[in-house]
Design an enzyme around this catalytic site. Structure first.
Site, PDB file in Angstrom:
ATOM      1  N   TYR A  56       0.844  -1.199   0.000  1.00  0.00           N
ATOM      2  CA  TYR A  56       0.000   0.000   0.000  1.00  0.00           C
ATOM      3  C   TYR A  56       0.879   1.248   0.000  1.00  0.00           C
ATOM      4  CZ  TYR A  56      -3.936  -3.021   1.423  1.00  0.00           C
ATOM      5  OH  TYR A  56      -4.911  -3.992   1.496  1.00  0.00           O
ATOM      6  N   LEU A 234     -20.567   1.085  -3.093  1.00  0.00           N
ATOM      7  CA  LEU A 234     -21.889   0.985  -3.723  1.00  0.00           C
ATOM      8  C   LEU A 234     -23.012   0.819  -2.704  1.00  0.00           C
ATOM      9  CD1 LEU A 234     -20.150   0.572  -6.294  1.00  0.00           C
ATOM     10  CD2 LEU A 234     -21.908  -0.983  -7.105  1.00  0.00           C
ATOM     11  N   LEU A 235     -22.691   0.248  -1.533  1.00  0.00           N
ATOM     12  CA  LEU A 235     -23.727  -0.021  -0.542  1.00  0.00           C
ATOM     13  C   LEU A 235     -23.839   1.071   0.517  1.00  0.00           C
ATOM     14  CD1 LEU A 235     -23.077  -3.852  -0.060  1.00  0.00           C
ATOM     15  CD2 LEU A 235     -24.763  -2.740  -1.541  1.00  0.00           C
TER      16      LEU A 235
END
Length: 341
Positions: A56, A234-235
């Protein structure tokens, strides 16, 4: 906030807050100051599980990898709270800033799950995190060029040295996970205590996990700590049927997943959320926490405000009817049956 029940990670001695804090955004979409604020708020709420990876965030211009680990290390040192935190990181990918033009063989020596790379990568992660041990060291994804015996032998050596407490895997298929568990048992090596899959209510990620991998986790007592439990945002409720796409670093990749089937799921979450004066994201996470073998979905946040909303999940209790309604609308077996008619 109500009293939180910490969850045992599989059969290990680790007990986790029900929501893990993913840190892929640190040094990418959240700078160090914001990262410190987010981790402060998470810890103040009782959070104890930080999940990162050595790579990361190598896909960000100018980021060689290791930046998230370094930020976490500086935060723990500044706060003096190492003993409060379960630190999880991963090994497998190539770090940035390396010359990868010397042939396939030499490239593989700088990534993967070989003994050489695991031992080197672990020492590098320990240094960046400024710790003497990693609580959960995970294979980020499979390395088909390295025998699983070699990978597990290297992990076992790290445990015996005291550098690592437990090992886990991420993005393994069910058969690969079974191969690893069988090898650990047959060879007397350390075994994975957890699996980190992509898992959310969205199609097809729910089906991909529940077809086989969930059954392996339940049968063999592995903890599940899924990534992207909100389907890349998206949720969360910010995507609406027939409405323009919101401004987001992930919005571009979300468009292809905005099917009628997934909008049905999003709208059901909103309906249940409205009945509880909650948020759709909280409902999605509460549903996931009710699933077999689930330990702690890994959430991400770019601000304290985003984090606080998600932390509200631990105070939300869904009824059996709520859970059944959400399960039905996202039922991948039913959807497949209807498609085959």
């Amino acid at each position: 906030m109500t009293t939180t029940t910490y969850r045992q990670l599989g059969r290990s001695g680790l007990h986790l807050f029900p929501l893990g804090l993913g840190t892929m955004q640190f040094g990418w979409s959240a700078g160090e100051d914001a990262a410190f604020e987010i981790m402060d708020a998470y810890h103040a709420a009782g959070g104890n599980f930080l999940d990162t990876a050595d790579i990361y965030t190598t896909w960000t211009p100018g980021n060689p990898g290791g930046v998230s680990e370094e930020i976490i290390g500086r935060w723990m040192k500044a706060r003096g709270n190492r003993d409060d935190i379960v630190v999880a990181t991963k090994v497998r990918g190539a770090m940035g800033g390396m010359d990868n033009d010397q042939g396939r063989g030499s490239v593989h020596q700088r990534e993967g799950l070989s003994r050489r790379w695991i031992l080197k990568a672990c020492e590098d992660s320990l240094r960046r995190l400024q710790v003497d041990h990693i609580d959960l060291y995970q294979a980020h994804w499979i390395d088909s060029q390295t025998p699983i015996e070699e990978t597990l032998s290297a992990f076992t050596e790290l445990v015996r040295r005291g550098y690592v407490r437990y090992i886990g895997c991420s993005n393994f298929s069910a058969w690969r996970l079974m191969q690893a568990l069988w090898t650990s048992d047959r060879k007397g090596l350390e075994a994975f205590v957890s699996v980190q899959p992509e898992y959310s209510l969205l199609s097809p990620t729910r089906a991909n996990f529940e077809r086989e991998l969930q059954r392996v986790a339940v049968e063999y007592g592995l903890g599940v700590i899924p990534w992207s439990p909100l389907g890349g945002g998206l949720l969360t409720g910010k995507y609406r049927r027939g409405q323009p796409m919101p401004e987001s670093v992930r919005a571009g990749g979300a468009a292809q997943r905005l099917t009628d089937e997934n909008f049905d799921i999003i709208e059901t979450l909103q309906t249940v959320a409205d009945a509880h004066a909650a948020k759709p994201a909280q409902v999605a996470l509460a549903w996931m926490l009710a699933q077999p073998a689930m330990t702690a979905p890994i959430i991400g946040a770019n601000s304290v405000a985003q984090l606080q909303e998600l932390l509200g999940t631990v105070d939300l209790t869904l009824s059996e009817d709520d859970l059944a309604q959400i399960t039905k609308v996202s039922d991948w077996e039913r959807a497949r049956t209807e498609l085959e008619r």
